[in-house]
Design a protein around this motif. Sequence first.
Motif, mmCIF file in Angstrom:
data_model
loop_
_atom_site.group_PDB
_atom_site.id
_atom_site.type_symbol
_atom_site.label_atom_id
_atom_site.label_comp_id
_atom_site.label_asym_id
_atom_site.label_seq_id
_atom_site.Cartn_x
_atom_site.Cartn_y
_atom_site.Cartn_z
ATOM 1 N N ILE A 11 39.565 34.334 34.477
ATOM 2 C CA ILE A 11 40.413 35.033 34.849
ATOM 3 C C ILE A 11 40.610 34.586 36.089
ATOM 4 C CG2 ILE A 11 41.293 36.907 36.263
ATOM 5 C CD1 ILE A 11 39.737 37.796 33.666
ATOM 6 N N GLY A 12 42.156 33.666 36.569
ATOM 7 C CA GLY A 12 41.658 33.186 37.779
ATOM 8 C C GLY A 12 43.476 32.675 37.905
ATOM 9 N N PRO A 13 43.915 32.406 39.355
ATOM 10 C CA PRO A 13 45.016 31.760 39.574
ATOM 11 C C PRO A 13 45.658 30.888 38.417
ATOM 12 C CG PRO A 13 44.185 32.618 41.962
ATOM 13 C CD PRO A 13 42.746 32.133 40.572
ATOM 14 N N GLN A 14 44.666 30.216 38.699
ATOM 15 C CA GLN A 14 44.602 28.305 37.767
ATOM 16 C C GLN A 14 44.440 28.484 36.601
ATOM 17 O OE1 GLN A 14 46.963 25.992 39.798
ATOM 18 N NE2 GLN A 14 47.193 27.517 41.318
ATOM 19 N N GLN A 15 44.280 29.667 35.950
ATOM 20 C CA GLN A 15 43.113 30.271 34.800
ATOM 21 C C GLN A 15 44.607 29.914 33.894
ATOM 22 O OE1 GLN A 15 41.181 30.359 37.230
ATOM 23 N NE2 GLN A 15 40.495 28.834 36.448
ATOM 24 N N ALA A 16 44.212 30.399 32.500
ATOM 25 C CA ALA A 16 44.890 30.668 31.039
ATOM 26 C C ALA A 16 45.880 32.452 31.216
ATOM 27 C CB ALA A 16 44.438 30.193 30.110
ATOM 28 N N VAL A 17 44.811 32.584 31.983
ATOM 29 C CA VAL A 17 44.810 34.155 32.190
ATOM 30 C C VAL A 17 44.637 34.666 34.002
ATOM 31 C CG1 VAL A 17 43.862 36.789 31.757
ATOM 32 C CG2 VAL A 17 43.392 34.686 29.883
ATOM 33 N N GLN A 18 45.321 35.085 34.158
ATOM 34 C CA GLN A 18 46.292 35.264 35.360
ATOM 35 C C GLN A 18 46.509 37.244 35.903
ATOM 36 O OE1 GLN A 18 49.647 33.365 35.932
ATOM 37 N NE2 GLN A 18 48.413 31.632 35.772
ATOM 38 N N ASN A 19 45.491 37.255 36.701
ATOM 39 C CA ASN A 19 45.136 38.624 37.560
ATOM 40 C C ASN A 19 46.055 39.035 38.719
ATOM 41 O OD1 ASN A 19 43.777 41.188 39.175
ATOM 42 N ND2 ASN A 19 44.613 41.907 36.925
ATOM 43 N N GLU A 20 47.284 39.387 39.337
ATOM 44 C CA GLU A 20 47.503 39.643 40.834
ATOM 45 C C GLU A 20 46.801 39.925 41.863
ATOM 46 O OE1 GLU A 20 51.251 40.025 40.189
ATOM 47 O OE2 GLU A 20 52.013 38.345 38.730
ATOM 48 N N ASP A 21 45.891 41.033 41.351
ATOM 49 C CA ASP A 21 45.678 41.718 42.636
ATOM 50 C C ASP A 21 44.325 42.130 42.396
ATOM 51 O OD1 ASP A 21 45.098 43.167 39.990
ATOM 52 O OD2 ASP A 21 45.539 45.476 39.994
ATOM 53 N N ASP A 22 43.288 40.914 42.191
ATOM 54 C CA ASP A 22 41.878 40.636 42.380
ATOM 55 C C ASP A 22 40.862 41.564 41.443
ATOM 56 O OD1 ASP A 22 40.119 38.911 42.914
ATOM 57 O OD2 ASP A 22 39.546 39.603 44.341
ATOM 58 N N ALA A 23 41.171 42.073 40.230
ATOM 59 C CA ALA A 23 40.707 42.875 39.755
ATOM 60 C C ALA A 23 39.082 42.476 39.955
ATOM 61 C CB ALA A 23 41.399 42.937 38.801
ATOM 62 N N LEU A 24 38.939 41.196 39.460
ATOM 63 C CA LEU A 24 37.780 41.256 39.338
ATOM 64 C C LEU A 24 37.043 41.667 40.301
ATOM 65 C CD1 LEU A 24 37.573 37.611 37.343
ATOM 66 C CD2 LEU A 24 37.868 39.878 36.285
ATOM 67 N N ALA A 25 37.351 40.982 41.589
ATOM 68 C CA ALA A 25 36.029 42.007 42.725
ATOM 69 C C ALA A 25 36.226 43.399 43.250
ATOM 70 C CB ALA A 25 37.134 40.872 44.328
ATOM 71 N N ARG A 26 37.636 43.557 43.047
ATOM 72 C CA ARG A 26 38.026 44.819 43.260
ATOM 73 C C ARG A 26 37.463 46.042 42.257
ATOM 74 N NH1 ARG A 26 42.226 48.303 41.489
ATOM 75 N NH2 ARG A 26 42.818 46.225 40.447
ATOM 76 N N LEU A 27 37.841 45.875 41.084
ATOM 77 C CA LEU A 27 37.370 46.745 40.193
ATOM 78 C C LEU A 27 35.787 46.335 39.662
ATOM 79 C CD1 LEU A 27 40.756 47.383 37.837
ATOM 80 C CD2 LEU A 27 39.729 48.756 39.848
ATOM 81 N N CYS A 28 35.254 45.199 39.194
ATOM 82 C CA CYS A 28 34.466 44.474 38.693
ATOM 83 C C CYS A 28 33.344 44.398 39.684
ATOM 84 C CB CYS A 28 35.153 43.253 37.676
ATOM 85 S SG CYS A 28 36.067 43.914 36.269
ATOM 86 N N GLY A 29 33.439 43.790 40.447
ATOM 87 C CA GLY A 29 31.926 44.011 41.419
ATOM 88 C C GLY A 29 32.243 42.651 41.376
ATOM 89 N N ILE A 30 32.299 41.857 41.037
ATOM 90 C CA ILE A 30 31.917 40.501 41.515
ATOM 91 C C ILE A 30 32.763 38.905 41.549
ATOM 92 C CG2 ILE A 30 31.162 40.504 38.708
ATOM 93 C CD1 ILE A 30 33.146 38.923 37.448
ATOM 94 N N ALA A 31 31.927 38.048 42.130
ATOM 95 C CA ALA A 31 32.568 37.264 42.514
ATOM 96 C C ALA A 31 33.310 35.815 42.168
ATOM 97 C CB ALA A 31 30.999 36.387 43.845
ATOM 98 N N GLY A 32 33.720 34.922 42.753
ATOM 99 C CA GLY A 32 34.944 33.424 41.524
ATOM 100 C C GLY A 32 33.554 32.882 40.598
ATOM 101 N N ASP A 33 32.530 33.533 41.187
ATOM 102 C CA ASP A 33 31.527 31.772 40.630
ATOM 103 C C ASP A 33 30.939 33.435 40.058
ATOM 104 O OD1 ASP A 33 30.157 33.025 42.679
ATOM 105 O OD2 ASP A 33 28.974 31.101 43.666
#
Length: 582
Positions: free
Chosen positions: A511-533
């Motif tokens: 999930i990311g801006p350049q990935q096949a799956v995109q999320n606009e409100d940074d849910a991985l950090a906001r809801l899931c608590g994980i960094a980009g890596d």
Amino acid sequence: MREFPVTIVGGGPSGLLASALLTRHGIEHLVVEARQGLHRAPQAHVLNTRSLEIFRQIGVDTRILDAATVVEKQRYITYFDQLKGLSYGALDIGARRSGQDFLESLSPTRAANLPQDQLEEILFEKAQQSEVATIRFGTRCTGHAQTSDGVIVDLSDENGQDYQVRSDYLISAEGAGSGTRRRMGIEMEGPVGIAHFITVYFKSDLAGLLKGREGVVHWCLNLKTPGILVVHDDKERSVLMIQYNPETHSPEDFTEAVCADYLRNIIGDESHPFEIKSLDTWVMNAQVAKSYGEGRVFLVGDAAHRFPPTGGLGLNTGAQDVYNFIWKLREVLSGNAEASLLETYETECRPMALVNCQHSLTNMLRGVEVPNAIGLGEDADLSETNIAILRQGGQAAAERQATIQEAIEGQLPHYVSYGLDLGSVYEAGALVRDGEAIVDAAENPVEYRPNAQPGARFPHFWVKHGGVRKSVHDLLSYDGFTMIVGPDGSAWKSLLAELDECSFGINLVEIGPQQAVQNEDDALARLCGIAGDGAILVRPDGHVAWREKSLPANPKASLEQAIAAAFPTKLRWRDDVPAGAH
């Protein structure tokens, strides 16, 4: 002797859901039910959001929502002396569901109100969509014996013919009176016989009487005929629950004529037509089994726990039981996982049942706050005086009414429990804790706080995949594990590529801006608590097995630890496999 990999005893909601899930996975099984057919009267009716997510996975959520009471007719919980009489107030639970945006932020589906008999029909049809399911009504389980590699199940059909089947595993979904549980000597803990009720299932057009205060549950609080009115269909199907004292009355005292008098007084109109369809009895208990099984025999649903209905958690907890257990059973039967995986079913689900049982009991005990605020009690003359004050109006009535409304508002956790529904966390089991303090959903059962710590339901959020808006839940594998990674997850992607093709498979979702799956409100950090890596491993039941908030020093070792704990097997890497091994 006929053989089935799985035998399910009980054809209620839990048993039929287990059958539908096994059918979906192509696992042959037998369902036996002592009744001659499905239930024909409404019983449990609350289906929470998590249950609808489970039903969504077998493709019946749309049918359930189409058949359920429309949202507009579920808005109020009302309190009155008679439908055509004095109104004490109402709890506006619709105000807590503030629009479609709120509901869509919680889940790709929503809660529903559907009587159990209608739910059973939908699940029964789904379970029968494949030849792997054999369902026999009018058949009782009279005993079982475990062997070193299976279970011999004793059955007796409606013609009195006794026979046996052999199964790898036996599931008891028989309900509160589970004979299988009793034969195994598994005790229940918690209070029994809290209250006794007569249920009057009747047909009547109540729509006009409920206009402007539409809802499913209505409390009739008067001195002559108190009761709880459950309106499944305001033009056709309703149930009146009458509580009685077993020390002074018996079920036989509540004849159809007596129950008809109750209905006339509750409606407040002698001429209003109704037709009584059936009478039944039930006893309120708050108990959880001390063990959820033994060897190759497991308990699910009401066979494992029985709650007061205050909160509607019984059927829903059963659905969670089944969903938790069946994916583990599937993997054990397929040889992918060790049988020890099944032990985590009790480890995870029993603590949740204890919490839900206590919440239901607390709701029931708090229910007296409203009649106490009205001024109803054992002193009949004083109670009549208090009601008269309310009828007369004026300052005294206004003050009493404010007190009553405050007590009514205090009943909110009885009817709104998004926190328990979506936010409950398995504390131990097929998962690896990451050091973060466990979220206790029971502290605030009303409000859902999304999180993705191990043991939690992976939170829903909207993504774009192939240009189409969908829930991230739709990208999770329900036949395997899914790894969710952020925009800097290349190390995890490379690691999964090193897995041997014959090893345990993990579906990757980037999930990311350049990935096949995109999320606009940074849910991985906001809801899931994980960094980009960072990375999250989600189980087939949608619960988080493992989380690395950022890339660890040794991601391979971390992933191996997660799989060993969450799925008792060993990952095979390409470098570990001798040439020609496949």
